[in-house]
Design an enzyme around this catalytic site. Structure first.
Site, PDB file in Angstrom:
ATOM      1  N   ASP A 103       0.825  -1.205   0.000  1.00  0.00           N
ATOM      2  CA  ASP A 103       0.000   0.000   0.000  1.00  0.00           C
ATOM      3  C   ASP A 103       0.860   1.256   0.000  1.00  0.00           C
ATOM      4  O   ASP A 103       0.858   2.037   0.947  1.00  0.00           O
ATOM      5  CB  ASP A 103      -0.943  -0.019   1.218  1.00  0.00           C
ATOM      6  N   HIS A 110      -3.524  -1.842  -3.951  1.00  0.00           N
ATOM      7  CA  HIS A 110      -4.619  -0.864  -4.013  1.00  0.00           C
ATOM      8  C   HIS A 110      -4.187   0.072  -5.122  1.00  0.00           C
ATOM      9  O   HIS A 110      -3.547   1.103  -4.879  1.00  0.00           O
ATOM     10  CB  HIS A 110      -4.748  -0.098  -2.687  1.00  0.00           C
ATOM     11  N   LYS A 119     -12.357  -4.147  -3.570  1.00  0.00           N
ATOM     12  CA  LYS A 119     -13.579  -4.108  -2.737  1.00  0.00           C
ATOM     13  C   LYS A 119     -14.753  -3.480  -3.481  1.00  0.00           C
ATOM     14  O   LYS A 119     -15.336  -2.484  -3.046  1.00  0.00           O
ATOM     15  CB  LYS A 119     -13.336  -3.369  -1.427  1.00  0.00           C
ATOM     16  N   TYR A 177      -4.559  -6.575  14.799  1.00  0.00           N
ATOM     17  CA  TYR A 177      -3.625  -7.589  14.308  1.00  0.00           C
ATOM     18  C   TYR A 177      -3.626  -8.852  15.155  1.00  0.00           C
ATOM     19  O   TYR A 177      -3.709  -8.793  16.387  1.00  0.00           O
ATOM     20  CB  TYR A 177      -2.191  -7.023  14.286  1.00  0.00           C
TER      21      TYR A 177
END
Ligand code: S5P
Length: 283
Positions: free
Chosen positions: A39, A63, A94, A221
């Protein structure tokens, strides 16, 4: 019965979807269930991170809409690296609109995602028409779809009946285009059904980190051991845990040094993910 106790290799014949098979083959060849989420916002950084981690990953997740200097040369180079270094490309788009709109967003625009991304994902909020819209573009190209049945972020609204509906929609997709889920555990095995109840699906799981439990912006996480061994997920998706060194002051000053750390972290997560898998299958 759970597919979680079976090896990746033995599960390949259960999948008709070419992208899912490609991913399982990569995992087995490279002994890596690590996907790196890259990213970063420039073409140069993206390619540098991919080159640093390529050997250690089964998948690179992008992305693509955050890359400031995006051009088709970027995806040509990414595709060449995917062949040369043997990894699957997953554009984390998405999708979340009606079937007709997503078919255009998937095939067209600046990014032409379907032309280079082996796997993409979608929310089921609009209903199963979103799967049909994406399948109308992706099936002929041999692509695969993951439904976001669950999310890693605090307070997300994808809990409960929503995940069960994603599992049902995946089972009802008789084209096999839907080949797995973004989920936090083997969600389909918690939601049995008589129709296509035994079909195997891939579980890809973000929110994985060895050093911190959150990012202060809602991300949560868990460790590779928790995700792969305890929860039975198939692929760990790791972003900042791997490329984070590039974001620090020091990393910006000395990118070569930061990239060496990126490679080291990829090796560390690859090892942790594979050990968790071996324990899971009792190897
Ligand atoms: O529920 C989700 C689904 C996804 S795909 N939670 C996530 O974090 N993701 C993505 O995984 C997110 O968009 C990001 O690209 C990556 C996690 O990055 P990290 O830096 O927190 O590891």
């Amino acid at each position: 019965s759970s597919h979680a106790s079976q090896s990746y290799a033995s599960r390949i014949p259960h999948f008709t979807n070419p992208a899912a098979r490609h991913l399982l083959e990569c995992i087995e060849r490279k002994k890596s269930n690590l996907a790196v989420s890259v990213d970063v916002t420039t073409k140069a950084e993206l390619l540098a991170v991919v080159e640093a981690v390529a050997e250690d990953v089964c998948m690179v997740k992008t992305h693509i809409d955050i890359v400031e200097d995006f051009d088709l040369d970027l995806v040509e180079r990414l595709s060449a690296l995917s062949k040369e270094k043997d990894f699957v490309i997953f554009e984390d788009r998405k999708f979340a609109d009606i079937g007709n709109t997503v078919s255009l967003q998937y095939s067209s625009g600046v990014h032409r995602i379907a032309s280079w991304s082996h796997i993409t994902n979608a929310h089921l909020v609009p209903g199963p028409g979103i799967i049909d819209g994406l399948a109308s573009v992706g099936v002929l190209l041999g692509r695969g779809l993951l439904l976001l049945a669950e999310m890693s972020s605090k307070g997300n609204l994808a809990g409960g009946e929503y995940g069960a509906a994603c599992v049902r929609a995946a089972r009802e997709d008789t084209t096999g285009f839907t080949c797995g889920f973004i989920a936090m555990d083997r969600i389909h095995e918690r939601n049995p059904s008589s129709a296509n109840g035994d079909r195997d699906f891939l579980i890809l799981t973000p929110g994985v980190g060895l050093d911190v439990t959150g990012d202060g912006k809602g991300q949560q996480y868990r460790t590779p051991d928790e995700v792969v061994r305890v929860k039975g997920c198939d692929v760990i998706i790791v972003g900042r845990g791997i490329y984070g060194s590039l974001l620090t002051e020091q990393g910006k000053k000395d990118p070569q040094h930061a990239l060496r750390s990126v490679k080291e972290q990829a090796e560390r997560y690859k090892q942790a993910g594979w050990e968790a898998y071996q324990k899971r299958i009792g190897a």
